[in-house]
Write a protein that holds these residues in place. Structure first.
Motif, short mmCIF file in Angstrom:
data_model
loop_
_atom_site.label_atom_id
_atom_site.label_comp_id
_atom_site.label_asym_id
_atom_site.label_seq_id
_atom_site.Cartn_x
_atom_site.Cartn_y
_atom_site.Cartn_z
N LYS A 58 34.11 49.68 46.06
CA LYS A 58 32.95 48.95 46.59
C LYS A 58 31.62 49.65 46.33
O LYS A 58 30.57 49.05 46.46
CB LYS A 58 33.08 48.84 48.12
CG LYS A 58 33.93 47.72 48.63
CD LYS A 58 33.93 47.72 50.15
CE LYS A 58 32.57 47.45 50.76
NZ LYS A 58 32.28 46.08 51.09
N ASN A 146 33.52 42.97 48.83
CA ASN A 146 32.38 42.75 47.93
C ASN A 146 31.86 44.10 47.48
O ASN A 146 32.26 45.14 48.01
CB ASN A 146 31.27 42.00 48.68
CG ASN A 146 30.87 42.72 49.96
OD1 ASN A 146 31.72 43.27 50.65
ND2 ASN A 146 29.59 42.72 50.26
N SER A 152 28.65 39.09 51.67
CA SER A 152 30.10 39.21 51.87
C SER A 152 30.82 38.03 51.23
O SER A 152 30.27 36.94 51.13
CB SER A 152 30.41 39.27 53.36
OG SER A 152 29.85 40.44 53.90
N HIS A 237 20.85 44.66 53.56
CA HIS A 237 22.29 44.59 53.40
C HIS A 237 22.62 43.12 53.18
O HIS A 237 21.78 42.27 53.40
CB HIS A 237 22.96 45.12 54.68
CG HIS A 237 24.38 45.55 54.48
ND1 HIS A 237 24.75 46.57 53.64
CD2 HIS A 237 25.54 45.09 55.00
CE1 HIS A 237 26.06 46.71 53.67
NE2 HIS A 237 26.57 45.81 54.49
MG MG Z 1 30.80 44.54 54.55
#
Ligand code: MG
Ligand code: AMP
Length: 343
Positions: A58, A146, A152, A237
């Motif tokens: 990731k 992800n 996501s 994020h």
């Molecule tokens: Mg996450």
């Protein structure tokens, strides 16, 4: 690594179709699997070298702890100190989209807790997830499947786009029904704190626990220089590539007019409610205005679609902040790096 996709329709899969995925997990490899919240990137939560592969695949910072997923509530107490408040929450909401952070018994792989003395436990309700965990025979450590920082994944297709070649098997169990990551509540000796809002709302938690504090990071950007507790508390994020702006207005009609005008420019992508702007290839609908559960299901897919259309900037409405709207607001503020456009 060649990535294999197997299909497990939650309505009619045979448990045997998951045996290859369970074997891979037992062998210390990664498997992406569906849950009701988002797709998870799983590894045997008792095997540290397996868990380390999650961080690598990731690009996730090592100091961010993972959630341990169990097939049954009764298994959690082997790994965490479970008190009466935990069992009250479990009676009300487990299996389901709730994660509880408890004192760790230090049994899981150290990378799961990133060196903390607490551990996050969850029992997903998705039948395919539970069958897979049961077949593995160990709790599965899993963050979202992800690349770190990206929206996501709520479909297997999103996982393929981010992690093809980095994971042995992707189990395709259809679209996620909640669409946002689990609610996280931390139980300390004398208080309960909401760390991340989700499908189990603050109101629902309060109905069981009484008082629940809300971590300041839920709706505010971190103080400059502060070390965030988790990636979901960072300034930015869950983000699309194009900058996202949250459009806020007292009047719905004013906001709809803004969306309509913005959609006329092909460089903009507009994420809005049905009826706000006419259908066009740069307009993406969250659903009807009132249905925030549907907005939650669609949000991450729409952020990805807006990017794929090559948008230079994305506009979306600022959510309400009540019920699941609090979770939507939390994710969208981060996705937008707190860019708000008041009109
Ligand atoms: Mg996450
Ligand atoms: P995800 O990003 O969906 O994988 O969820 C993992 C999140 O769970 C982390 O980013 C933290 O917010 C939270 N978490 C997991 N373990 C702990 C822990 N031991 N203490 C506090 N928060 C935790």
């Amino acid at each position: 690594m060649k990535t294999h996709v197997i299909t497990a329709d939650p309505e009619r899969y045979e448990e045997s179709c998951l045996s290859g995925a369970a074997d891979l997990l037992k062998a210390g490899e990664l498997v992406a699997f569906p849950t009701e919240t988002v797709y998870g990137l799983g590894a045997d939560g008792t095997n540290d070298s397996a868990v380390k592969k999650i961080f690598e695949a990731k690009g996730r910072p090592q100091n961010n702890p993972l959630i341990l997923h169990f097939s049954n509530v009764s298994e959690c107490s082997e790994f965490a100190e479970c008190d009466d408040r935990f069992y009250a929450l479990a009676d009300a909401f487990m299996p389901g989209p709730l994660t509880v952070v408890l004192p760790s018994k230090g049994i899981c792989a150290p990378s799961v807790t990133a060196g903390l003395d607490s551990v996050a436990v969850r029992v997903p309700v998705h039948p395919v997830a539970r069958s897979l965990i049961k077949a593995c025979g160990k709790p599965i450590a899993a963050p979202s499947a992800n690349l770190s920082g990206r929206p996501s994944p709520t479909t297997a297709d999103h996982v393929i786009k981010d992690l093809d070649g980095k994971v042995g098997i992707i189990v395709d169990g259809g679209a996620c029904t909640v669409g946002l990551e689990s609610t996280i509540v931390k139980l300390d000796k004398d208080k309960a704190t909401l760390l991340r809002p989700g499908g189990i709302t603050l109101e629902m938690l309060k109905a069981v626990l009484g008082e629940v504090a809300v971590a300041p990071e839920v709706l505010s950007p971190p103080e400059p220089g502060a070390v965030p507790l988790s990636p979901g508390m960072l300034l930015k994020h869950y983000s699309p590539k194009a900058p996202l702006y949250l459009v806020r207005s007292e009047k719905h009609e004013k906001r709809a007019e803004f969306f309509r005008k913005s959609a006329l420019c092909g460089e903009n992508a507009v994420i809005c409610f049905e009826g706000d702007a006419p259908a066009s290839k740069n307009v993406f609908y969250l659903g009807t205005r009132e249905d925030e559960a549907e907005h939650a299901r669609r949000l991450f897919d729409l952020l990805r679609l807006a990017d794929e259309g090559g948008a230079k900037r994305i506009y979306a409405p600022m959510p309400s902040g009540d019920g699941i709207g609090l979770a939507l607001q939390n994710r969208m503020l981060r996705a937008a790096a707190f860019r708000i456009k008041d009109i």
